[in-house]
Design an enzyme around this catalytic site. Structure first.
Site, PDB file in Angstrom:
ATOM      1  N   GLU A  82     -10.851   0.729  -4.203  1.00 46.76           N
ATOM      2  CA  GLU A  82     -10.175   1.226  -2.984  1.00 46.76           C
ATOM      3  C   GLU A  82      -8.930   1.996  -3.380  1.00 46.76           C
ATOM      4  O   GLU A  82      -8.699   2.241  -4.553  1.00 46.76           O
ATOM      5  CB  GLU A  82      -9.803   0.048  -2.080  1.00 46.76           C
ATOM      6  N   ASP A  98       0.824  -1.219   0.000  1.00 41.31           N
ATOM      7  CA  ASP A  98       0.000   0.000   0.000  1.00 41.31           C
ATOM      8  C   ASP A  98       0.854   1.263   0.000  1.00 41.31           C
ATOM      9  O   ASP A  98       0.649   2.171   0.805  1.00 41.31           O
ATOM     10  CB  ASP A  98      -0.938   0.020   1.213  1.00 41.31           C
TER      11      ASP A  98
HETATM   12  C1  6LW Z   1      -5.821  -1.869   2.185  1.00 43.05           C
HETATM   13  C2  6LW Z   1      -6.664  -2.033   0.965  1.00 43.05           C
HETATM   14  C3  6LW Z   1      -6.486  -3.483   0.695  1.00 43.05           C
HETATM   15  O1  6LW Z   1      -6.328  -0.902   3.031  1.00 43.05           O
HETATM   16  O2  6LW Z   1      -6.090  -4.145   1.788  1.00 43.05           O
HETATM   17  O3  6LW Z   1      -6.756  -5.383  -0.484  1.00 43.05           O
HETATM   18  C4  6LW Z   1      -5.904  -3.231   2.847  1.00 43.05           C
HETATM   19  N1  6LW Z   1      -6.696  -4.031  -0.408  1.00 43.05           N
HETATM   20  O4  6LW Z   1      -6.273  -1.214  -0.110  1.00 43.05           O
HETATM   21  C5  6LW Z   1      -4.659  -3.590   3.603  1.00 43.05           C
HETATM   22  O5  6LW Z   1      -3.565  -3.710   2.741  1.00 43.05           O
END
Ligand code: 6LW
Length: 505
Positions: free
Chosen positions: A191, A15
Site C-alpha cells: 500500500e 500516513d
Molecule cells: C492507510 C493504509 C494503512 O490507508 O492504513 O495500515 C490506512 N495501512 O496505508 C489508514 O491509515
C-alpha cells in the site's frame, strides 16, 4: 537543515505525504472520522512545522458523517503541478477516492471530485492513491487495491496489490481499467504507493507488512511510470521489526528533496512504552529520516528518536478557535460557539454522549507522552466535562454537573465510575498522563491517567487513576490516536479556560 526532530509532528498524524514548492514544504496526514479533515502543515526548514489549515473544512467535502470507527480520510498524497496543489485521498466507507485542488495549500480547497472508473459506474476502488504526471502531462493514479466494498469477498476485503490507471482530470474519469504493478517483496498489505521520476528513471515506493510492528517500506525502479518495475536489492529500505528501536511500526513513507538538497523520507511510526514497549498511547505519528542514493537506488536511514522540547498551550476563548481543534464526524462549529458568552466556548448538548458516533465533543490531539490538561468549566446550565477518546468504545471522562464530579472509564464495554460531591458550578477538571510508578518488575504500562478536580477557590481533589494501556493503538486497534477535549451531555457547558502541557522525557 538545522534539527530533524522526531516525532516531526507529534500526536496522531499518520500516513504523511509531503511536497516541496519553491523551498516551502507542505505535509498532509490522515484524519479518519475527525473534522476539519486532512491537516496541512508547512515548513521552510523541516524543523518548525505550522498547521496552516485543512483540506476539508466544509460539510460535504468528505462524507464522514456516518463512517464506521476508523473509516473516513485515509492516507492523502499531496503534490504540486502547473501551479496547483493536488491532493488525492480515499474517504474510506465514505465518499470514495477523491481529488482536491487549491492554489494555496492553506486553502480554500475544492469540494473534492470523485475519481471515477473508466466505465463511469462509480469511484475507483482502492486506498492510498498517489498522483503523478509524466513529461507529456499524462496523469497517473497509483493506489493500493484493497477492495473495501467487500464486493469480491464480503467476509474478507480482497487485495489486488498495487494498481494504476491513467486519469483525465478534466472529467475525473479513468482512461483504462486498473492494471497491476510490482507489489513489493511478498509481505501483506502492499500500500501507500508513490511514484517519483529521478534522473530519467521512475521509482515506485510502497509500504508493506501492515501498519503494525511488521511495517516496512520497499522500492522498485522502471523505465516509465507504468513500469515494468524491478525491486531494489536493498528492500526493505525501512523496517523496525525485531529491533530495539524506540520508534516502531515505521512505514508508509514519502520522499522529498529537503532544504539542503539532501533527500528525506517522511513516514509514520509509533513510540510504544511499557516493559516490552507494548503500548503506543499517542497512536501513529509523523517522523522523518535522511535518504542517500547509490547506484541508482535510495537507502533510508533508521528513524532516530529526537523529541522536541515540551510545550504548553493555554486557550482563553477570546477569539476564533485555532486549527488544532477537531470534532467527531462533524465540525466544531456545529456543536459549539464563541458568541453565547464572552471569553467562553459554549458546548450545546444534543442528547448524545461520548458513546455515540457524533458526540458534542471538541478536542485536540494528545501530543506528549507525559501530559497534563486542565479545563475550567461552568456547569451551572448543564452537565459535561473533559475526556480523552480513542473512539466510542474506548474513552475516559471526568464530568461535572448537578453537584457531583464523576470520573468514568469506558473501555470496550467495561465501565467503572468514581464520584465526589461538588459545591461549585465553576470547576477545574484535570486529566493527566504520567509515567507509571515502578511496579512489577519488567511488567509495566505506557502511562497512568490521573483524574482530578479543583472546585473554584478550593484544593485539588484526586478522584481516580486508570491504566493508560487501554487507550493505545494496540488495544483499541484504532488508526487514530488520543484526542483530549471538552464535551457536553446535558444543557450548555461553558468552557472558560484550557491549559495543556507536556513533554516526552
Ligand atoms: C492507510 C493504509 C494503512 O490507508 O492504513 O495500515 C490506512 N495501512 O496505508 C489508514 O491509515
Amino acid at each position: 537543515m538545522s534539527t530533524l526532530f522526531n516525532p516531526l509532528i507529534n500526536g496522531f498524524h499518520p500516513d504523511p505525504s509531503v511536497v516541496g514548492v519553491d523551498g516551502v514544504y507542505y505535509l498532509a496526514t490522515s484524519t479518519f472520522e475527525y473534522l476539519p479533515g486532512i491537516p496541512i502543515h508547512r515548513s521552510t526548514d523541516f524543523e518548525t512545522w505550522e498547521l496552516i489549515g485543512h483540506v476539508a473544512t466544509r460539510p460535504g467535502q468528505l462524507g464522514v458523517e456516518k463512517v464506521p470507527t476508523g473509516g473516513g480520510a485515509w492516507a492523502p498524497t499531496i503534490r504540486h503541478h502547473d501551479g496547483v496543489f493536488h491532493l488525492v485521498i480515499t474517504d474510506a466507507m465514505g465518499r470514495g477516492m477523491l481529488h482536491f485542488t487549491a492554489t494555496d495549500a492553506a486553502g480554500p480547497w475544492s469540494d473534492g471530485d470523485l475519481l471515477l472508473k473508466a466505465d463511469g459506474t462509480g469511484t475507483i476502488e482502492g486506498i492510498d492513491p498517489d498522483i503523478a504526471w509524466d513529461a507529456d502531462g499524462a496523469c497517473f493514479v497509483t493506489f493500493s487495491g484493497l477492495q473495501l466494498s467487500g464486493a469480491l469477498n464480503p467476509n474478507q476485503p480482497a487485495h489486488l496489490g498495487i494498481q494504476q490507471v491513467r486519469v483525465d482530470l478534466a472529467t475525473h474519469r479513468a482512461l483504462e481499467e486498473p492494471r497491476s504493478l510490482w507489489s513489493g517483496t511478498g509481505l501483506m498489505f502492499p500500500e501507500a504507493p508513490h511514484l517519483y521520476e529521478v534522473d530519467g528513471a521512475w521509482y515506485l515506493l510502497i509500504a508493506e507488512g501492515g501498519t503494525e510492528r511488521g511495517h516496512s517500506i520497499s522500492i522498485a525502479r522502471g523505465p516509465s511510470p507504468e513500469g515494468p518495475f524491478v525491486g531494489s536489492p536493498g528492500n526493505p529500505l525501512v523496517s523496525a521489526r525485531s529491533t530495539p528501536r524506540p520508534i516502531q511500526n515505521t512505514g508508509h513513507g514519502d520522499l522529498v528533496v529537503g532544504p539542503d538538497g539532501e533527500w528525506l523520507c517522511v513516514l509514520l511510526g509509533v513510540r510504544p512504552r511499557s516493559g516490552t514497549r507494548a503500548f503506543s498511547a499517542l497512536g501513529r505519528e509523523t517522523f522523518a529520516t535522511p535518504v542517500t542514493w547509490a547506484d541508482g537506488w535510495p537507502a533510508i536511514a533508521p528513524v532516530e528518536l529526537n523529541p522536541r522540547p515540551g510545550t504548553r498551550a493555554e486557550v482563553v476563548f477570546d477569539g476564533p478557535l485555532d486549527h488544532e481543534w477537531v470534532a467527531v464526524r462533524r465540525l466544531p462549529t456545529e456543536i459549539a460557539d464563541l458568541e453565547s458568552r464572552s471569553s467562553a466556548l459554549v458546548l450545546h448538548a444534543d442528547g448524545t454522549t461520548l458513546a455515540d458516533s457524533r458526540p458534542v465533543f471538541v478536542g485536540r490531539r494528545q501530543e506528549h507522552l507525559n501530559n497534563a490538561v486542565t479545563a475550567r468549566v461552568d456547569v451551572s446550565a448543564g452537565v459535561g466535562g473533559l475526556a480523552v477518546r480513542y473512539d466510542e468504545a474506548f474513552r475516559i471522562e471526568i464530568e461535572a454537573g448537578g453537584g457531583t464530579v464523576t470520573a468514568r472509564a469506558s473501555l470496550g464495554g467495561l465501565h467503572q465510575e468514581w464520584s465526589a460531591p461538588l459545591g461549585t458550578d465553576v470547576v477545574d477538571l484535570h486529566l493527566d498522563s504520567r509515567r507509571p510508578a515502578p511496579g512489577r518488575g519488567i511488567v509495566s504500562t505506557s502511562d497512568m491517567f490521573h483524574l482530578g478536580f479543583t472546585p473554584d477557590g478550593g484544593e485539588r481533589v484526586e478522584l481516580a487513576q486508570v491504566d493508560g494501556r487501554f487507550l493505545s493503538s494496540e488495544v483499541t486497534e484504532s488508526f487514530t490516536g488520543r484526542v483530549i477535549g471538552v464535551y457536553a451531555v446535558d444543557g450548555d457547558v461553558a468552557v472558560l479556560r484550557w491549559a495543556a502541557e507536556g513533554d516526552d522525557e
